[in-house]
Design a protein around this motif. Structure first.
Motif, PDB file in Angstrom:
ATOM      1  N   GLY A  82       0.830  -1.209   0.000  1.00  0.00           N
ATOM      2  CA  GLY A  82       0.000   0.000   0.000  1.00  0.00           C
ATOM      3  C   GLY A  82       0.860   1.252   0.000  1.00  0.00           C
ATOM      4  N   LEU A  83       1.846   1.310   0.901  1.00  0.00           N
ATOM      5  CA  LEU A  83       2.749   2.463   0.997  1.00  0.00           C
ATOM      6  C   LEU A  83       3.663   2.511  -0.213  1.00  0.00           C
ATOM      7  CD1 LEU A  83       3.916   4.847   2.554  1.00  0.00           C
ATOM      8  CD2 LEU A  83       5.318   3.234   3.847  1.00  0.00           C
ATOM      9  N   PHE A  84       4.103   1.313  -0.620  1.00  0.00           N
ATOM     10  CA  PHE A  84       5.009   1.240  -1.762  1.00  0.00           C
ATOM     11  C   PHE A  84       4.387   1.876  -3.004  1.00  0.00           C
ATOM     12  CE2 PHE A  84       6.287  -1.170  -5.604  1.00  0.00           C
ATOM     13  CZ  PHE A  84       7.581  -0.691  -5.709  1.00  0.00           C
ATOM     14  N   GLY A  85       3.112   1.572  -3.223  1.00  0.00           N
ATOM     15  CA  GLY A  85       2.418   2.113  -4.391  1.00  0.00           C
ATOM     16  C   GLY A  85       2.500   3.632  -4.434  1.00  0.00           C
ATOM     17  N   ILE A  86       2.342   4.260  -3.269  1.00  0.00           N
ATOM     18  CA  ILE A  86       2.374   5.726  -3.218  1.00  0.00           C
ATOM     19  C   ILE A  86       3.798   6.254  -3.401  1.00  0.00           C
ATOM     20  CG2 ILE A  86       2.078   7.660  -1.625  1.00  0.00           C
ATOM     21  CD1 ILE A  86      -0.431   6.005  -0.640  1.00  0.00           C
ATOM     22  N   LEU A  87       4.755   5.584  -2.739  1.00  0.00           N
ATOM     23  CA  LEU A  87       6.149   6.029  -2.855  1.00  0.00           C
ATOM     24  C   LEU A  87       6.644   5.863  -4.301  1.00  0.00           C
ATOM     25  CD1 LEU A  87       7.685   4.646   0.461  1.00  0.00           C
ATOM     26  CD2 LEU A  87       7.131   7.029  -0.088  1.00  0.00           C
ATOM     27  N   GLN A  88       6.155   4.816  -4.940  1.00  0.00           N
ATOM     28  CA  GLN A  88       6.544   4.577  -6.324  1.00  0.00           C
ATOM     29  C   GLN A  88       6.074   5.729  -7.220  1.00  0.00           C
ATOM     30  OE1 GLN A  88       4.769   1.085  -8.168  1.00  0.00           O
ATOM     31  NE2 GLN A  88       6.779   0.469  -8.945  1.00  0.00           N
ATOM     32  N   VAL A  89       4.851   6.157  -6.975  1.00  0.00           N
ATOM     33  CA  VAL A  89       4.306   7.288  -7.731  1.00  0.00           C
ATOM     34  C   VAL A  89       5.178   8.525  -7.539  1.00  0.00           C
ATOM     35  CG1 VAL A  89       2.353   8.897  -7.866  1.00  0.00           C
ATOM     36  CG2 VAL A  89       1.937   6.430  -7.675  1.00  0.00           C
ATOM     37  N   ASP A  91       8.322   8.619  -6.513  1.00  0.00           N
ATOM     38  CA  ASP A  91       9.650   8.371  -7.064  1.00  0.00           C
ATOM     39  C   ASP A  91       9.664   8.625  -8.558  1.00  0.00           C
ATOM     40  OD1 ASP A  91      12.279   7.530  -7.268  1.00  0.00           O
ATOM     41  OD2 ASP A  91      11.680   5.442  -7.636  1.00  0.00           O
ATOM     42  N   ARG A  92       8.659   8.096  -9.230  1.00  0.00           N
ATOM     43  CA  ARG A  92       8.603   8.271 -10.687  1.00  0.00           C
ATOM     44  C   ARG A  92       8.503   9.737 -11.050  1.00  0.00           C
ATOM     45  NH1 ARG A  92       4.891   3.031 -11.962  1.00  0.00           N
ATOM     46  NH2 ARG A  92       6.612   1.556 -12.107  1.00  0.00           N
ATOM     47  N   ALA A  93       7.912  10.500 -10.139  1.00  0.00           N
ATOM     48  CA  ALA A  93       7.778  11.944 -10.387  1.00  0.00           C
ATOM     49  C   ALA A  93       8.989  12.699  -9.844  1.00  0.00           C
ATOM     50  CB  ALA A  93       6.499  12.459  -9.744  1.00  0.00           C
ATOM     51  N   SER A  94      10.005  11.942  -9.418  1.00  0.00           N
ATOM     52  CA  SER A  94      11.217  12.541  -8.834  1.00  0.00           C
ATOM     53  C   SER A  94      10.920  13.436  -7.636  1.00  0.00           C
ATOM     54  CB  SER A  94      11.999  13.337  -9.876  1.00  0.00           C
ATOM     55  OG  SER A  94      12.493  12.487 -10.853  1.00  0.00           O
ATOM     56  N   VAL A  95       9.905  13.092  -6.887  1.00  0.00           N
ATOM     57  CA  VAL A  95       9.598  13.843  -5.674  1.00  0.00           C
ATOM     58  C   VAL A  95      10.285  13.139  -4.507  1.00  0.00           C
ATOM     59  CG1 VAL A  95       7.789  14.592  -4.076  1.00  0.00           C
ATOM     60  CG2 VAL A  95       7.380  14.652  -6.548  1.00  0.00           C
ATOM     61  N   ASN A  96      11.123  13.888  -3.778  1.00  0.00           N
ATOM     62  CA  ASN A  96      11.878  13.303  -2.678  1.00  0.00           C
ATOM     63  C   ASN A  96      11.109  13.442  -1.364  1.00  0.00           C
ATOM     64  OD1 ASN A  96      14.097  12.104  -1.428  1.00  0.00           O
ATOM     65  ND2 ASN A  96      14.964  14.117  -0.921  1.00  0.00           N
ATOM     66  N   VAL A  97      11.166  12.414  -0.563  1.00  0.00           N
ATOM     67  CA  VAL A  97      10.506  12.480   0.744  1.00  0.00           C
ATOM     68  C   VAL A  97      11.539  12.945   1.767  1.00  0.00           C
ATOM     69  CG1 VAL A  97       9.310  11.174   2.540  1.00  0.00           C
ATOM     70  CG2 VAL A  97       8.924  10.626   0.124  1.00  0.00           C
ATOM     71  N   GLU A  98      11.266  14.033   2.433  1.00  0.00           N
ATOM     72  CA  GLU A  98      12.201  14.545   3.432  1.00  0.00           C
ATOM     73  C   GLU A  98      12.127  13.692   4.703  1.00  0.00           C
ATOM     74  OE1 GLU A  98      15.224  16.382   3.770  1.00  0.00           O
ATOM     75  OE2 GLU A  98      14.046  17.403   2.231  1.00  0.00           O
ATOM     76  N   TYR A  99      10.949  13.497   5.192  1.00  0.00           N
ATOM     77  CA  TYR A  99      10.739  12.586   6.319  1.00  0.00           C
ATOM     78  C   TYR A  99       9.273  12.190   6.325  1.00  0.00           C
ATOM     79  CZ  TYR A  99       9.017  16.790   8.788  1.00  0.00           C
ATOM     80  OH  TYR A  99       8.348  17.913   9.138  1.00  0.00           O
ATOM     81  N   MET A 100       8.950  11.159   7.025  1.00  0.00           N
ATOM     82  CA  MET A 100       7.539  10.762   7.135  1.00  0.00           C
ATOM     83  C   MET A 100       7.332  10.033   8.453  1.00  0.00           C
ATOM     84  SD  MET A 100       7.541   7.770   4.278  1.00  0.00           S
ATOM     85  CE  MET A 100       6.333   6.699   5.030  1.00  0.00           C
ATOM     86  N   TYR A 101       6.113  10.055   8.896  1.00  0.00           N
ATOM     87  CA  TYR A 101       5.795   9.306  10.110  1.00  0.00           C
ATOM     88  C   TYR A 101       4.323   8.934  10.069  1.00  0.00           C
ATOM     89  CZ  TYR A 101       4.402  14.030  11.711  1.00  0.00           C
ATOM     90  OH  TYR A 101       3.856  15.284  11.815  1.00  0.00           O
ATOM     91  N   ALA A 102       3.954   7.965  10.866  1.00  0.00           N
ATOM     92  CA  ALA A 102       2.596   7.447  10.792  1.00  0.00           C
ATOM     93  C   ALA A 102       1.656   8.244  11.690  1.00  0.00           C
ATOM     94  CB  ALA A 102       2.577   5.985  11.213  1.00  0.00           C
ATOM     95  N   PHE A 103       0.425   8.338  11.244  1.00  0.00           N
ATOM     96  CA  PHE A 103      -0.608   8.976  12.044  1.00  0.00           C
ATOM     97  C   PHE A 103      -1.007   8.027  13.166  1.00  0.00           C
ATOM     98  CE2 PHE A 103      -4.380  11.581  12.665  1.00  0.00           C
ATOM     99  CZ  PHE A 103      -3.878  12.819  12.284  1.00  0.00           C
ATOM    100  N   VAL A 104      -1.490   8.576  14.249  1.00  0.00           N
ATOM    101  CA  VAL A 104      -1.896   7.729  15.369  1.00  0.00           C
ATOM    102  C   VAL A 104      -3.099   6.871  14.970  1.00  0.00           C
ATOM    103  CG1 VAL A 104      -2.735   7.750  17.741  1.00  0.00           C
ATOM    104  CG2 VAL A 104      -1.038   9.421  17.016  1.00  0.00           C
ATOM    105  N   GLU A 105      -2.950   5.573  15.134  1.00  0.00           N
ATOM    106  CA  GLU A 105      -4.021   4.633  14.771  1.00  0.00           C
ATOM    107  C   GLU A 105      -4.912   4.393  15.983  1.00  0.00           C
ATOM    108  OE1 GLU A 105      -6.359   2.927  12.850  1.00  0.00           O
ATOM    109  OE2 GLU A 105      -4.603   2.827  11.537  1.00  0.00           O
ATOM    110  N   ARG A 106      -6.161   4.143  15.724  1.00  0.00           N
ATOM    111  CA  ARG A 106      -7.067   3.881  16.832  1.00  0.00           C
ATOM    112  C   ARG A 106      -7.220   2.384  17.081  1.00  0.00           C
ATOM    113  NH1 ARG A 106      -9.821   7.509  19.364  1.00  0.00           N
ATOM    114  NH2 ARG A 106      -9.394   9.638  18.741  1.00  0.00           N
ATOM    115  N   CYS A 107      -7.383   2.043  18.341  1.00  0.00           N
ATOM    116  CA  CYS A 107      -7.530   0.636  18.703  1.00  0.00           C
ATOM    117  C   CYS A 107      -8.504   0.570  19.861  1.00  0.00           C
ATOM    118  CB  CYS A 107      -6.170   0.057  19.092  1.00  0.00           C
ATOM    119  SG  CYS A 107      -6.257  -1.568  19.821  1.00  0.00           S
ATOM    120  N   GLY A 108      -9.704   0.169  19.566  1.00  0.00           N
ATOM    121  CA  GLY A 108     -10.721   0.085  20.620  1.00  0.00           C
ATOM    122  C   GLY A 108     -10.918   1.387  21.351  1.00  0.00           C
ATOM    123  N   GLY A 109     -10.903   2.511  20.650  1.00  0.00           N
ATOM    124  CA  GLY A 109     -11.137   3.810  21.286  1.00  0.00           C
ATOM    125  C   GLY A 109      -9.877   4.415  21.866  1.00  0.00           C
TER     126      GLY A 109
END
Lengths: 143, 433
Positions: A82-89, A91-109
């Motif tokens: 899932g993430l790869f698909g987006i990064l591939q897009v 990359d192909r556009a030569s857009v560099n990712v400076e940094y990334m981090y995950a959003f807080v996921e919910r688990c039973g509230g």
């Protein structure tokens, strides 16, 4: 389309991270997502919160150095590659990712945040003693 | 700008030298008769006052050091009986016993005159309101400037040091036009003004008279920009008199040294040899008019340079470059001589760098380490770690090339470095512990 993010300079000494979260809590600011980049001397704490300007002014009043930047939130399909698909897009556009981090996921509230500890065994012991639910690895993987 | 005492400040140099020789001879006579410490020092060198017949004989005389003053604590160096002493001050005292200095009525008069000279040179007149933010007490700074300003006819606010918010309130309400404090305190005031949203344009301040510690040209620019004033330097040390030994005029090209009261020499701090004109070394001062507490060849430990070309302002007195630091504050790191002011100058050249910094010297095994702590602010804080690292490396590179020795730059949180109301202590040397 853009999301406001605040970055806070944090010297690498005990208690500073706690002070940031206490200050935000006192001001009624809720943290939505966070990332901490660190070196041996200092760290850069990046936060996405529900009230950006209030968070910024609160922290400045407490003497922190705070910058506001804009980031982009991207929805990532929750499946293998899932993430790869987006990064591939990107990359192909030569857009560099400076940094990334995950959003807080919910688990039973509850939000789930991943910590790294110097002494994980001790940390787990302390947390358990204080009735904090420490999630098992299996549970995280299958979330 | 006017000259307070043109007769004395614009003397032709041959007349000045006659005056100096006369003063030197009588001072040597006086200390030989009244100060046992000098009697002993002269006897050891087989010198009598008769051996001093020209200014070049000055180099025959022994040096006086802080140690001499300590050994003769409290009144051993006084050349007059106590009943003639009308004021007692003491050095700010770094370690151990302070040094006690005394003044006769004439001495106070001279001191006041000399302060009036440099305050006039900086542009202070009877129309000014002078806020004195030096601590009143044994320290010579506050009283020295106080009486000098009063002699000019300025209105004096003796607020003393500390209580920064009140300093600003009074500065705004009383419309102070001249500020007297240490340069580091001037920046503390600027910080507080920014924090409270007070613009320098809303104040009446036009000139600052700063002394008490070495400061760089870059720091001067910073103070001038942030307080919207002309920032001038003045020099003195309690052992020789207090402020009023030298001070800048509006041209800011060296402090006019009041040679009709002091003879200045520059020596090599290691060998004690007198250096030729124009060279950088330790300033040595001989007082030639003081009655209560005369000093023969006092080693100031301040590193500077003297020039003798006349100044654009018309004064003919020697000009003393801003002190580059103190020979006893000089850090020797991996065998390289480093002055805190050198580091200050480099930091101030970096866009966005805050004036608050501290040097931490330590020893890892047998190797010296130098860490420069710099307070972070929005101008030098970047959201990307890559840029943040690049910034730190850029500053480290500049420091290394200017100092000739590597220094680690550590960014610290704002306001985490101690603020000073008096002399700033920039160095933490853990090697001694």
């Amino acid at each position: 389309m853009k999301v406001e993010q605040i970055s806070i300079f944090i010297e690498n000494k005990s208690g500073r991270l706690a002070e940031v979260t206490e200050a935000l809590g006192d001001a009624g600011v809720n943290i939505r997502a966070l990332s901490l980049a660190d070196t041996s001397d200092f760290g850069i704490l990046r936060l996405i919160v529900d009230k950006t300007d209030l968070a910024k002014s609160t922290l400045k009043e407490r003497g922190f150095t705070v910058n506001k930047t804009e980031v982009v939130a991207v929805e990532v399909p929750d499946r293998p590659k899932g993430l790869f698909g987006i990064l591939q897009v990107l990359d192909r556009a030569s857009v560099n990712v400076e940094y990334m981090y995950a959003f807080v996921e919910r688990c039973g509230g509850n939000a789930v945040i991943i910590f790294r500890f110097d002494n994980p065994e001790e940390a787990i012991k302390v947390l358990t003693q204080h009735n904090v639910n420490v999630l098992q690895g299996d549970r995280i993987y299958s979330m | 700008m006017p000259i307070w005492n043109p007769k004395k400040e614009c003397l032709d140099r041959s007349t000045l030298k006659e005056l100096q020789l006369e003063g030197l001879k009588s001072t040597v006579h006086r200390v030989f008769e009244h100060v046992p410490c000098y009697q002993n020092k002269f006897s050891e060198l087989k010198l009598t006052p008769g051996n001093i017949s020209s200014l070049s004989d000055l180099s025959k005389l022994p040096f006086t050091t802080k140690e001499d003053l300590r050994l003769n604590y409290p009144y051993g160096m006084f050349a007059v009986p106590m009943r003639e002493v009308v004021r007692i001050h003491s050095s700010s005292g770094t370690t151990g016993k302070p040094t006690v200095v005394g003044y006769t009525r004439n001495d106070l008069n001279t001191w006041t005159e000399l302060v009036a000279r440099f305050m006039t040179a900086a542009g202070v007149s009877a129309d000014d309101i002078v806020q004195i933010a030096f601590g009143y007490g044994l320290f010579t700074g506050a009283f020295g400037l106080h009486y000098g300003a009063e002699r000019i006819g300025a209105s004096v606010i003796p607020i003393s040091s500390g209580n920064t918010d009140k300093q600003l309130m009074i500065m705004q309400d009383y419309r102070s036009t001249a500020l007297v404090c240490t340069p580091s305190y001037a920046l503390t005031l600027a910080d507080r003004m920014e924090k409270q949203g007070i613009s320098p344009d809303s104040m009446a301040l036009k000139v600052g008279l700063f002394g008490g510690e070495p400061w760089s040209e870059e720091m001067r620019k910073e103070i001038e920009k942030r307080l919207g004033i002309l920032a001038t330097d003045n020099y003195g040390l309690s052992e020789v008199m207090g402020p009023g030994i030298a001070g800048e005029c509006e041209h800011q090209c060296g402090m006019h040294l009041f040679e009709d009261h002091f003879i200045a020499e520059i020596i090599n701090p290691e060998t004690g040899a007198v250096l030729p004109e124009g060279e950088v070394g330790e300033l040595v001062l001989t007082s030639i008019t003081k009655e209560a507490f005369p000093m023969i060849r006092y080693r100031t430990r301040d590193i500077t340079r003297l020039t003798y070309e006349p100044c654009a302002c018309g004064r003919t007195l020697a000009r003393m470059q801003k002190t580059a630091g103190r020979s006893d504050d000089m850090l020797i790191i991996k065998g390289v001589n480093v002055f805190p002011t050198q580091i200050e100058e480099i930091l101030f050249q970096v866009e966005g760098c805050e004036p608050h910094y501290q040097l931490v010297v330590d020893r890892a095994g047998t190797m010296d380490t130098l860490e420069v702590h710099v307070e972070v602010n929005e101008g030098i804080f970047f959201d990307e770690m890559k840029r943040q690292r690049a910034f730190v490396e850029m500053v480290e590179k500049r420091l290394a090339s200017a100092l000739g020795v590597g220094a680690k730059v550590k960014l610290v949180e704002p306001s985490s470095i101690q603020r000073y109301e008096g002399k700033a202590s920039r160095v933490i040397d853990r090697r001694k512990i």
